[in-house]
Design a protein around this motif. Structure first.
Motif, PDB file in Angstrom:
ATOM      1  N   VAL A 214     -11.733 -16.797 -35.625  1.00 21.11           N
ATOM      2  CA  VAL A 214     -13.066 -16.228 -35.444  1.00 21.11           C
ATOM      3  C   VAL A 214     -12.960 -14.869 -34.766  1.00 21.11           C
ATOM      4  O   VAL A 214     -12.062 -14.612 -33.974  1.00 21.11           O
ATOM      5  CB  VAL A 214     -14.003 -17.134 -34.602  1.00 21.11           C
ATOM      6  N   ASN A 215     -13.885 -14.019 -35.133  1.00 20.76           N
ATOM      7  CA  ASN A 215     -14.086 -12.738 -34.479  1.00 20.76           C
ATOM      8  C   ASN A 215     -15.486 -12.846 -33.893  1.00 20.76           C
ATOM      9  O   ASN A 215     -16.458 -12.942 -34.633  1.00 20.76           O
ATOM     10  CB  ASN A 215     -13.992 -11.621 -35.520  1.00 20.76           C
ATOM     11  N   VAL A 216     -15.589 -12.908 -32.570  1.00 21.42           N
ATOM     12  CA  VAL A 216     -16.882 -13.122 -31.931  1.00 21.42           C
ATOM     13  C   VAL A 216     -17.269 -11.942 -31.049  1.00 21.42           C
ATOM     14  O   VAL A 216     -16.409 -11.229 -30.536  1.00 21.42           O
ATOM     15  CB  VAL A 216     -16.914 -14.417 -31.092  1.00 21.42           C
ATOM     16  N   LYS A 217     -18.577 -11.749 -30.920  1.00 25.13           N
ATOM     17  CA  LYS A 217     -19.110 -10.766 -29.995  1.00 25.13           C
ATOM     18  C   LYS A 217     -19.739 -11.538 -28.849  1.00 25.13           C
ATOM     19  O   LYS A 217     -20.586 -12.407 -29.055  1.00 25.13           O
ATOM     20  CB  LYS A 217     -20.138  -9.885 -30.679  1.00 25.13           C
ATOM     21  N   ILE A 218     -19.281 -11.249 -27.656  1.00 19.98           N
ATOM     22  CA  ILE A 218     -19.738 -11.947 -26.461  1.00 19.98           C
ATOM     23  C   ILE A 218     -20.608 -10.984 -25.643  1.00 19.98           C
ATOM     24  O   ILE A 218     -20.171  -9.873 -25.320  1.00 19.98           O
ATOM     25  CB  ILE A 218     -18.563 -12.465 -25.619  1.00 19.98           C
ATOM     26  N   THR A 219     -21.827 -11.418 -25.354  1.00 18.38           N
ATOM     27  CA  THR A 219     -22.762 -10.588 -24.584  1.00 18.38           C
ATOM     28  C   THR A 219     -22.835 -11.112 -23.149  1.00 18.38           C
ATOM     29  O   THR A 219     -22.955 -12.310 -22.924  1.00 18.38           O
ATOM     30  CB  THR A 219     -24.165 -10.658 -25.217  1.00 18.38           C
TER      31      THR A 219
END
Length: 66
Positions: free
Chosen positions: A57-62
């Protein structure tokens, strides 16, 4: 007003995309505090002997900056 920042994290798992996402958040939380959300940007998998072998997975974490 809150200030939010987004980082991109790559992770993998031999179990599932969900497990890979959990690993990404767990690793990021070691150095990043106040994580608010995760967005799965991309999913992929490798195949070995006709079976799914590794989930990526390639995730964006805010997270909130205080």
């Amino acid at each position: 007003m809150s200030i939010l920042k987004v980082i991109e994290v790559l992770a993998n798992s031999d179990k599932s995309w969900e497990d890979a996402t959990r690993k990404a958040v767990a690793q990021a939380s070691k150095s990043v505090k106040n994580i608010r959300s995760v967005y799965i940007n991309e999913q992929s998998a490798t195949v070995k002997d006709g079976e799914l072998d590794n989930f990526r997975v390639n995730v964006k974490i805010t997270f909130e900056v205080k």
